[in-house]
Scaffold this motif. Structure first.
Motif, PDB file in Angstrom:
ATOM      1  N   VAL A 182       0.839  -1.199   0.000  1.00 16.92           N
ATOM      2  CA  VAL A 182       0.000   0.000   0.000  1.00 16.92           C
ATOM      3  C   VAL A 182       0.878   1.255   0.000  1.00 16.92           C
ATOM      4  CG1 VAL A 182      -1.584   1.380   1.406  1.00 16.92           C
ATOM      5  CG2 VAL A 182      -2.031  -1.051   1.046  1.00 16.92           C
ATOM      6  N   LEU A 183       1.913   1.261   0.848  1.00 13.50           N
ATOM      7  CA  LEU A 183       2.833   2.398   0.896  1.00 13.50           C
ATOM      8  C   LEU A 183       3.532   2.598  -0.445  1.00 13.50           C
ATOM      9  CD1 LEU A 183       4.593   1.826   4.344  1.00 13.50           C
ATOM     10  CD2 LEU A 183       3.030   3.672   3.781  1.00 13.50           C
ATOM     11  N   LYS A 184       4.026   1.522  -1.000  1.00 16.85           N
ATOM     12  CA  LYS A 184       4.772   1.596  -2.259  1.00 16.85           C
ATOM     13  C   LYS A 184       3.888   2.084  -3.395  1.00 16.85           C
ATOM     14  CE  LYS A 184       7.768  -1.167  -5.247  1.00 16.85           C
ATOM     15  NZ  LYS A 184       8.372  -2.504  -5.475  1.00 16.85           N
ATOM     16  N   LYS A 185       2.648   1.560  -3.469  1.00 19.76           N
ATOM     17  CA  LYS A 185       1.740   1.965  -4.546  1.00 19.76           C
ATOM     18  C   LYS A 185       1.346   3.431  -4.417  1.00 19.76           C
ATOM     19  CE  LYS A 185      -2.366   0.463  -7.075  1.00 19.76           C
ATOM     20  NZ  LYS A 185      -2.829   1.820  -7.388  1.00 19.76           N
ATOM     21  N   ALA A 186       1.078   3.888  -3.192  1.00 20.99           N
ATOM     22  CA  ALA A 186       0.735   5.295  -2.981  1.00 20.99           C
ATOM     23  C   ALA A 186       1.888   6.200  -3.390  1.00 20.99           C
ATOM     24  CB  ALA A 186       0.367   5.527  -1.522  1.00 20.99           C
ATOM     25  N   SER A 187       3.116   5.775  -3.087  1.00 22.17           N
ATOM     26  CA  SER A 187       4.297   6.542  -3.465  1.00 22.17           C
ATOM     27  C   SER A 187       4.414   6.657  -4.981  1.00 22.17           C
ATOM     28  CB  SER A 187       5.554   5.883  -2.886  1.00 22.17           C
ATOM     29  OG  SER A 187       6.730   6.524  -3.332  1.00 22.17           O
ATOM     30  N   GLN A 188       4.181   5.561  -5.677  1.00 21.58           N
ATOM     31  CA  GLN A 188       4.281   5.552  -7.136  1.00 21.58           C
ATOM     32  C   GLN A 188       3.137   6.329  -7.785  1.00 21.58           C
ATOM     33  OE1 GLN A 188       4.327   1.310  -7.784  1.00 21.58           O
ATOM     34  NE2 GLN A 188       6.566   1.170  -7.600  1.00 21.58           N
ATOM     35  N   ASP A 189       1.919   6.132  -7.288  1.00 28.18           N
ATOM     36  CA  ASP A 189       0.752   6.785  -7.888  1.00 28.18           C
ATOM     37  C   ASP A 189       0.807   8.298  -7.756  1.00 28.18           C
ATOM     38  OD1 ASP A 189      -0.208   4.327  -8.565  1.00 28.18           O
ATOM     39  OD2 ASP A 189      -1.709   4.217  -6.968  1.00 28.18           O
ATOM     40  N   HIS A 190       1.293   8.785  -6.619  1.00 30.05           N
ATOM     41  CA  HIS A 190       1.312  10.221  -6.352  1.00 30.05           C
ATOM     42  C   HIS A 190       2.671  10.851  -6.613  1.00 30.05           C
ATOM     43  CE1 HIS A 190      -2.714  10.106  -4.599  1.00 30.05           C
ATOM     44  NE2 HIS A 190      -2.340   9.021  -3.930  1.00 30.05           N
ATOM     45  N   ASN A 191       3.642  10.029  -7.027  1.00 29.41           N
ATOM     46  CA  ASN A 191       5.003  10.510  -7.288  1.00 29.41           C
ATOM     47  C   ASN A 191       5.563  11.259  -6.071  1.00 29.41           C
ATOM     48  OD1 ASN A 191       7.333  10.841  -8.825  1.00 29.41           O
ATOM     49  ND2 ASN A 191       6.656  12.806  -9.657  1.00 29.41           N
ATOM     50  N   VAL A 192       5.380  10.652  -4.901  1.00 23.49           N
ATOM     51  CA  VAL A 192       5.834  11.208  -3.634  1.00 23.49           C
ATOM     52  C   VAL A 192       6.742  10.180  -2.976  1.00 23.49           C
ATOM     53  CG1 VAL A 192       5.119  12.016  -1.349  1.00 23.49           C
ATOM     54  CG2 VAL A 192       3.733  12.567  -3.344  1.00 23.49           C
ATOM     55  N   LYS A 193       7.780  10.634  -2.324  1.00 21.93           N
ATOM     56  CA  LYS A 193       8.706   9.721  -1.682  1.00 21.93           C
ATOM     57  C   LYS A 193       7.990   8.858  -0.637  1.00 21.93           C
ATOM     58  CE  LYS A 193      12.938  12.411  -2.311  1.00 21.93           C
ATOM     59  NZ  LYS A 193      14.087  13.069  -1.643  1.00 21.93           N
ATOM     60  N   LEU A 194       8.478   7.638  -0.515  1.00 27.34           N
ATOM     61  CA  LEU A 194       7.884   6.686   0.422  1.00 27.34           C
ATOM     62  C   LEU A 194       7.862   7.245   1.839  1.00 27.34           C
ATOM     63  CD1 LEU A 194       6.784   3.750   0.220  1.00 27.34           C
ATOM     64  CD2 LEU A 194       9.026   2.973   0.999  1.00 27.34           C
ATOM     65  N   ARG A 195       8.912   7.970   2.195  1.00 28.79           N
ATOM     66  CA  ARG A 195       8.985   8.535   3.534  1.00 28.79           C
ATOM     67  C   ARG A 195       7.855   9.525   3.783  1.00 28.79           C
ATOM     68  NH1 ARG A 195      14.201  11.792   6.118  1.00 28.79           N
ATOM     69  NH2 ARG A 195      13.217  12.282   8.127  1.00 28.79           N
TER      70      ARG A 195
END
Length: 234
Positions: free
Chosen positions: A207-220
């Protein structure tokens, strides 16, 4: 004469050791850089100003400077795309010296006159580090021409070598600190997703990884938002 010269170098070695301890005592990369340029003006005979900059893909970035005059010199290199640091990118030379800025300089025909306008008489620069296509340099300036003789160049080279090690150590320490902070925040966010939303550990990380990729925002940043809101990212 030899004894006198030996005494000078012994005194310089002691001052250099003090500098090394001082640099290692700094609590941030920026503090380390600021102290390096301050030490340069004290330890190098004739050095009036000093600065550290990087050149990455043709863009100059000033990291530390003893005055606004040094920052202006950095901007001149950026605007003209000419100067010691730009040449260092291509040939990785370890030392650059302009002995007399009053004289025409064939290699930097536009850069040298601009430095004269800033009140500089001579300068030298040292390669500090390279990382991928990024170059770092320590630049030393004097208001007087012909200041940096062989002894000054040798002393500055030793100082630059120590500075490079201290800079690298400070940057590594900072990166490690950021990595540990990131790991902690990601772990905390995954714990929230598992506890409040019934996810497995593997699913929470996905979920974290997909949200990071979808929104182009760093995982942190995704993890930090979850820690603040407790909400599952959309």
């Amino acid at each position: 004469m030899a004894q006198e010269l030996g005494d000078v170098w012994e005194k310089f070695a002691g001052a250099l050791a003090d500098m090394a301890r001082d640099l290692l005592a700094q609590d941030s990369v920026q503090a380390t850089l600021d102290r390096i340029v301050e030490h340069a003006t004290v330890l190098i005979n004739g050095c009036d100003e000093a600065g550290i900059l990087t050149v990455r893909r043709g863009e100059v970035r000033a990291l530390a400077a003893t005055s606004d005059v040094v920052r202006m010199a950095d901007r001149i290199q950026q605007d003209l795309c000419e100067g010691p640091c730009f040449d260092a990118v291509t040939d990785r030379r370890q030392l650059y010296v302009i002995e007399d800025l009053r004289q025409p300089h064939e290699q930097w025909a536009r850069f040298a006159p601009e430095l004269r306008k800033l009140g500089m008489g001579s300068m030298m620069g040292f390669l500090l580090f390279t990382e991928d296509d990024e170059l770092g340099a320590l630049n030393l300036y004097s208001h007087r021409p012909g200041t940096f003789d062989e002894q000054a160049q040798r002393a500055a080279w030793v100082l630059a070598s120590h500075a490079a090690v201290a800079f690298s150590a400070a940057r590594t320490h900072q990166q490690l600190g950021h990595a540990l902070e990131t790991r902690h925040e990601i772990g905390e966010a995954m714990g929230i997703l598992m506890e409040r939303h019934g996810l497995t550990e593997d699913s929470a990380f996905k979920v974290l990884k997909k949200a990071s990729q979808d929104h182009n925002v760093k995982l942190r940043e995704i993890a930090r938002k979850i820690c603040e809101t407790g909400e599952k990212p959309t």
